[in-house]
Design a protein around this motif. Structure first.
Motif, PDB file in Angstrom:
ATOM      1  N   SER A 195       0.791  -1.221   0.000  1.00 36.14           N
ATOM      2  CA  SER A 195       0.000   0.000   0.000  1.00 36.14           C
ATOM      3  C   SER A 195       0.835   1.288   0.000  1.00 36.14           C
ATOM      4  N   PRO A 196       1.873   1.425   0.841  1.00 35.65           N
ATOM      5  CA  PRO A 196       2.647   2.682   0.824  1.00 35.65           C
ATOM      6  C   PRO A 196       3.283   2.972  -0.530  1.00 35.65           C
ATOM      7  N   LEU A 197       3.716   1.922  -1.228  1.00 33.40           N
ATOM      8  CA  LEU A 197       4.284   2.128  -2.564  1.00 33.40           C
ATOM      9  C   LEU A 197       3.219   2.669  -3.508  1.00 33.40           C
ATOM     10  N   GLY A 198       1.998   2.134  -3.397  1.00 33.38           N
ATOM     11  CA  GLY A 198       0.911   2.626  -4.231  1.00 33.38           C
ATOM     12  C   GLY A 198       0.575   4.078  -3.936  1.00 33.38           C
ATOM     13  N   VAL A 199       0.566   4.444  -2.654  1.00 30.32           N
ATOM     14  CA  VAL A 199       0.299   5.837  -2.273  1.00 30.32           C
ATOM     15  C   VAL A 199       1.382   6.757  -2.833  1.00 30.32           C
ATOM     16  N   ALA A 200       2.629   6.319  -2.732  1.00 34.07           N
ATOM     17  CA  ALA A 200       3.735   7.135  -3.262  1.00 34.07           C
ATOM     18  C   ALA A 200       3.625   7.318  -4.773  1.00 34.07           C
ATOM     19  N   ALA A 203       0.843   7.265  -6.482  1.00 33.66           N
ATOM     20  CA  ALA A 203      -0.304   8.130  -6.751  1.00 33.66           C
ATOM     21  C   ALA A 203       0.077   9.603  -6.652  1.00 33.66           C
ATOM     22  N   HIS A 204       0.992   9.931  -5.725  1.00 30.68           N
ATOM     23  CA  HIS A 204       1.413  11.318  -5.560  1.00 30.68           C
ATOM     24  C   HIS A 204       2.336  11.788  -6.677  1.00 30.68           C
ATOM     25  N   ARG A 205       2.938  10.856  -7.392  1.00 28.55           N
ATOM     26  CA  ARG A 205       3.900  11.215  -8.443  1.00 28.55           C
ATOM     27  C   ARG A 205       3.307  11.166  -9.849  1.00 28.55           C
ATOM     28  N   LEU A 206       2.193  10.467 -10.010  1.00 28.99           N
ATOM     29  CA  LEU A 206       1.564  10.367 -11.320  1.00 28.99           C
ATOM     30  C   LEU A 206       0.563  11.498 -11.513  1.00 28.99           C
ATOM     31  N   PRO A 207       0.414  12.022 -12.740  1.00 26.39           N
ATOM     32  CA  PRO A 207      -0.570  13.080 -12.990  1.00 26.39           C
ATOM     33  C   PRO A 207      -1.989  12.547 -12.827  1.00 26.39           C
ATOM     34  N   ALA A 208      -2.912  13.436 -12.438  1.00 29.58           N
ATOM     35  CA  ALA A 208      -4.303  13.032 -12.213  1.00 29.58           C
ATOM     36  C   ALA A 208      -4.917  12.433 -13.475  1.00 29.58           C
ATOM     37  N   GLN A 209      -4.569  12.993 -14.642  1.00 31.79           N
ATOM     38  CA  GLN A 209      -5.119  12.466 -15.895  1.00 31.79           C
ATOM     39  C   GLN A 209      -4.654  11.024 -16.128  1.00 31.79           C
TER      40      GLN A 209
END
Length: 265
Positions: free
Chosen positions: A82-87, A89-95
């Protein structure tokens, strides 16, 4: 707020009906219904679906259908992913996140349609090919290194998707358990819901530690999902699996198309 309540009831009902589909509809419901962004929608969807799943997991534990050791293993592995996924998500653009989410919805809908037509369902897979065996004497898993590794890998992938997209519990765990284990659906669904609760709780805690604030309309959505979960479980006993699968797949395809159109505009 009324729109959030209505959408929350629908998402909760789907979660109760399918044991797997509510999460993948919660994020689009928040985006279109409450007008919030994808990164904002993810933690709210996790809280809503996690609380709804807790109700289903409680019923499964009371009936003795949850494979709790397997759920704890997958939940612990999901906490690692999960923490890797959260990280990410913060680095990928919303689109990019929206398009990835839409692509997953299309894949899920196609798999669900195949199951509704009787193709690729657990009943068509030879038990001899299963990686994780069930003891005929105890009805429990025969624990081997391969069994633990398989269940752990399912948990890690589920946690990764949960942290990044707010989904990844049911739509990954349910088909994976059906494919790799000898469990039947009456055990797969509550076991999946238990894992969803464990991974969602950890992921939400990390969001809260980062300063997550939940507005009143979002709380209304969360409460409606829990109420809808109870309604969905009641209706599930009165509808055939084929009808549920076709309806869920159709909704997923429509929502995926709306997400793609919104992302490209």
């Amino acid at each position: 707020m009324a729109i959030g309540v209505i959408l929350g009831l629908l998402v909760g009902a789907v979660l109760g009906l399918t044991g797997a589909g509510g999460g993948i509809l919660a994020v689009p419901a928040l985006i279109f219904g409450l007008g919030i962004s994808m990164p904002q929608a993810v933690p709210i969807a996790l809280i809503a679906v996690g609380m709804g799943a807790a109700l289903g997991a409680f019923y499964g534990l009371r009936r003795g259908t949850v494979r709790y050791k397997a759920a704890l293993l997958m939940g612990a592995a999901g906490v690692l992913g999960s923490p890797l996924g959260v990280a990410m998500a913060h680095r990928l653009p919303a689109q990019g996140l929206s398009l990835l989410f839409a692509a997953i919805m299309v894949l899920v809908s196609l798999r669900t349609l195949r199951q509704a037509r009787g193709l690729g369902s657990p009943a068509h897979q030879a038990d001899a090919a299963k990686t994780c065996r069930i003891s005929p004497n105890t009805g429990r898993f025969v624990w081997t290194g391969k069994t633990a590794a398989t269940l752990g890998a399912i948990g890690v992938i589920s946690g990764l998707c949960t942290g990044m997209l707010g989904v990844g519990g049911g739509f990954i765990i349910v088909p994976a358990l059906a494919h790799y284990t000898e469990l039947r659906m009456h055990s797969i669904v509550p076991t999946s819901l238990t894992v969803i609760v464990l991974v969602s709780a950890f992921t939400v805690a990390s969001f809260l530690a980062q300063g997550l604030v939940i507005a009143p309309p979002e709380w209304a959505f969360i409460g409606a999902v829990v109420a809808g979960m109870a309604v969905g479980q009641y209706l599930a006993r009165r509808l055939t699996a084929s009808v549920l699968q076709r309806g869920f797949a159709s909704v997923c395809l429509v929502v995926a198309g709306l997400l793609i159109a919104r992302s490209l505009m």
